[in-house]
Scaffold this motif. Sequence first.
Motif, mmCIF file in Angstrom:
data_model
loop_
_atom_site.group_PDB
_atom_site.id
_atom_site.type_symbol
_atom_site.label_atom_id
_atom_site.label_comp_id
_atom_site.label_asym_id
_atom_site.label_seq_id
_atom_site.Cartn_x
_atom_site.Cartn_y
_atom_site.Cartn_z
ATOM 1 N N ILE A 7 0.770 -1.040 -0.089
ATOM 2 C CA ILE A 7 -0.042 -0.057 0.035
ATOM 3 C C ILE A 7 0.755 1.143 0.147
ATOM 4 C CG2 ILE A 7 -1.666 1.202 1.442
ATOM 5 C CD1 ILE A 7 -2.836 -1.409 2.151
ATOM 6 N N CYS A 8 0.269 2.258 -0.673
ATOM 7 C CA CYS A 8 0.959 3.723 -0.762
ATOM 8 C C CYS A 8 -0.185 4.511 -0.405
ATOM 9 C CB CYS A 8 1.651 4.072 -2.117
ATOM 10 S SG CYS A 8 3.033 3.107 -2.612
ATOM 11 N N VAL A 9 0.214 5.911 0.015
ATOM 12 C CA VAL A 9 -0.597 6.887 0.479
ATOM 13 C C VAL A 9 -0.340 8.131 -0.785
ATOM 14 C CG1 VAL A 9 -1.396 8.468 2.118
ATOM 15 C CG2 VAL A 9 -1.072 5.843 2.548
ATOM 16 N N ILE A 10 -1.283 8.768 -1.032
ATOM 17 C CA ILE A 10 -0.904 9.970 -1.667
ATOM 18 C C ILE A 10 -1.745 11.395 -1.083
ATOM 19 C CG2 ILE A 10 -1.231 11.533 -3.876
ATOM 20 C CD1 ILE A 10 -1.525 8.915 -5.196
ATOM 21 N N GLY A 11 -0.924 12.259 -0.508
ATOM 22 C CA GLY A 11 -1.177 13.358 0.401
ATOM 23 C C GLY A 11 -1.326 12.986 1.993
ATOM 24 N N GLY A 12 -0.234 13.495 2.554
ATOM 25 C CA GLY A 12 0.153 13.256 3.931
ATOM 26 C C GLY A 12 -0.148 14.386 4.829
ATOM 27 N N GLY A 13 -1.285 15.114 4.518
ATOM 28 C CA GLY A 13 -1.478 16.257 5.343
ATOM 29 C C GLY A 13 -2.201 15.952 6.571
ATOM 30 N N GLU A 42 7.447 18.967 0.415
ATOM 31 C CA GLU A 42 8.743 18.156 0.600
ATOM 32 C C GLU A 42 9.229 18.290 2.134
ATOM 33 O OE1 GLU A 42 11.812 17.667 -2.265
ATOM 34 O OE2 GLU A 42 10.436 18.096 -3.954
ATOM 35 N N GLN A 43 8.857 19.459 2.616
ATOM 36 C CA GLN A 43 9.149 19.442 4.209
ATOM 37 C C GLN A 43 8.212 18.610 4.909
ATOM 38 O OE1 GLN A 43 8.758 23.316 5.973
ATOM 39 N NE2 GLN A 43 8.948 22.857 7.746
ATOM 40 N N LEU A 44 7.043 18.477 4.592
ATOM 41 C CA LEU A 44 6.021 17.444 4.987
ATOM 42 C C LEU A 44 6.580 16.231 4.999
ATOM 43 C CD1 LEU A 44 2.874 17.604 6.136
ATOM 44 C CD2 LEU A 44 2.759 16.265 4.126
ATOM 45 N N LEU A 45 7.038 15.814 3.713
ATOM 46 C CA LEU A 45 7.614 14.380 3.627
ATOM 47 C C LEU A 45 8.661 13.979 4.386
ATOM 48 C CD1 LEU A 45 7.607 14.223 -0.516
ATOM 49 C CD2 LEU A 45 5.853 13.078 1.170
ATOM 50 N N ASP A 46 9.592 15.045 4.646
ATOM 51 C CA ASP A 46 10.653 14.689 5.539
ATOM 52 C C ASP A 46 10.141 14.345 7.021
ATOM 53 O OD1 ASP A 46 12.495 15.191 3.510
ATOM 54 O OD2 ASP A 46 13.032 17.107 4.226
ATOM 55 N N GLU A 47 9.214 15.211 7.640
ATOM 56 C CA GLU A 47 8.610 15.156 8.979
ATOM 57 C C GLU A 47 8.036 13.697 8.884
ATOM 58 O OE1 GLU A 47 7.628 19.751 9.270
ATOM 59 O OE2 GLU A 47 5.927 18.296 9.633
ATOM 60 N N ARG A 48 7.045 13.433 7.962
ATOM 61 C CA ARG A 48 6.440 12.070 8.024
ATOM 62 C C ARG A 48 7.445 10.865 7.902
ATOM 63 N NH1 ARG A 48 2.510 14.887 9.975
ATOM 64 N NH2 ARG A 48 0.718 15.539 8.837
ATOM 65 N N ALA A 49 8.487 11.071 7.191
ATOM 66 C CA ALA A 49 9.370 9.999 6.937
ATOM 67 C C ALA A 49 10.186 9.685 8.139
ATOM 68 C CB ALA A 49 10.250 10.389 5.922
ATOM 69 N N MET A 54 8.547 5.173 6.005
ATOM 70 C CA MET A 54 8.163 4.762 4.537
ATOM 71 C C MET A 54 9.051 5.786 3.732
ATOM 72 S SD MET A 54 5.406 6.956 5.826
ATOM 73 C CE MET A 54 6.083 8.530 5.411
ATOM 74 N N ARG A 55 9.177 5.185 2.513
ATOM 75 C CA ARG A 55 9.834 6.009 1.337
ATOM 76 C C ARG A 55 8.878 7.274 0.932
ATOM 77 N NH1 ARG A 55 11.266 0.834 0.280
ATOM 78 N NH2 ARG A 55 9.380 0.334 -0.777
ATOM 79 N N THR A 56 9.401 8.385 0.582
ATOM 80 C CA THR A 56 8.649 9.428 0.121
ATOM 81 C C THR A 56 9.036 9.798 -1.298
ATOM 82 O OG1 THR A 56 10.317 10.778 0.971
ATOM 83 C CG2 THR A 56 8.483 10.259 2.351
ATOM 84 N N TYR A 57 7.915 10.599 -1.960
ATOM 85 C CA TYR A 57 8.056 10.848 -3.245
ATOM 86 C C TYR A 57 7.251 12.351 -3.385
ATOM 87 C CZ TYR A 57 9.172 6.105 -4.709
ATOM 88 O OH TYR A 57 9.798 4.832 -4.991
#
Length: 359
Positions: A7-13, A42-49, A54-57
């Motif tokens: 499973i992947c997720v799009i939108g990590g708000g 991309e800042q949010l991606l860093d925080e969530r990772a 998980m990997r981020t894109y």
Amino acid sequence: MAQKPKICVIGGGRFGLMHLRAFRQLANEGRCEFLALADVDEQLLDERAWEFGMRTYADYGEMLDRERPDGVTIATPDHLHREITLAAIERGVHVFVEKPLDVTASGCRQIIDAAAGGGLLLEVDFHKRYDPYHLELHRLAREGKFGEIEYGYAWMEDRIEVPRDWWPSWAGESSPGWFLAIHMIDLFRWIAQTRGRSVYATGAKKKLASLGLDAWDSISIAVEMERDISFQCQVSWILPDAFEAIVNQGIRIVGTEGIMEVDSQDRGAESCFAADGRMATHNLGFFRETKDKAGRTVYGGYGIEAIADFADNLAFLLDGGKLDELAGKYPDGLDGLEATKIVAAAHESLATGRLIDIT
Ligand SMILES: NC(=O)c1ccc[n+]([C@@H]2O[C@H](COP(=O)([O-])OP(=O)(O)OC[C@H]3O[C@@H](n4cnc5c(N)ncnc54)[C@H](O)[C@@H]3O)[C@@H](O)[C@H]2O)c1
């Protein structure tokens, strides 16, 4: 032994966070493989990772092409669901979409047709259906306890921080209709097993306009439904900051043989702490966070269970189950369409002052 869906997720708000929690939880339980998150921030991606590992894109297309998941969940702003959902379906990926499926009936139909053409699961996050009290309403209705349902009334009201502070950049693209009423409309439709026929709505733009936001404060929707059933829904997102919960909500249903009322906000636990500066109710039914004996965080509640349902449906399909066998057991594209038709008609009624026929 059930296969583990990838499973992947799009939108990590704000709400994508709930998806991340759900899949981290399921991965810990061995019920899925949680691969990656895509978000343009991309800042949010860093925080969530950092938090979820998980990997981020930054590009969801690249994520889908590289990760090749079995399923993807979409928690981007409402008006972006259609394009992203279609892109996932084109790649043969099963989809779980936040409500509303799309903000147009034609967009919903496009998504439904694409998913059906690809033989793919299309699930919508109408998580009010997973609240144990609402499950009880549904069970009692199925057992005939209400006799013939004649009418229902629901309310859902957010504190003003939602449009003012959460996403002022896209609050005007949404409304209390798209954000709130759609939940209660789906819930009532699911319990009463009926569909909308005509819609009349009135609303006001006062408070948010005074803050420079062009969005509806409140909307009152009257829906005439099949089998002479009527449903009224009042929604707003301007409750004062001092209100005791982020959302005030409830539903009542009356039939020829009975009535049931559910206060879906105040479940009986109240607090007042100096640091909060207000009274607060605690709706642990929706979301709760505890620790297991190994000290790992455990997430629960119907907000999580609705998302987990997608992973369980995927596991069923990977194990050779047929999509048809799942029919009626989850909120599907047609449910998304029926709810969108009513909310879109409510907005048309607001704009024209007319009763809108949606048959
Ligand atoms: N089921 C519920 O009760 C519930 C509750 C809250 C929100 N929602 C829904 O969830 C969705 C998201 O709401 P939110 O509150 O999380 O909003 P948000 O603005 O906090 O998050 C949206 C995220 O999508 C990202 N995004 C935007 N365009 C993108 C793109 N092209 N590709 C990848 N990422 C992109 C944004 O950067 C942001 O991080 C909305 O549809 C909302 O209605 C549902």
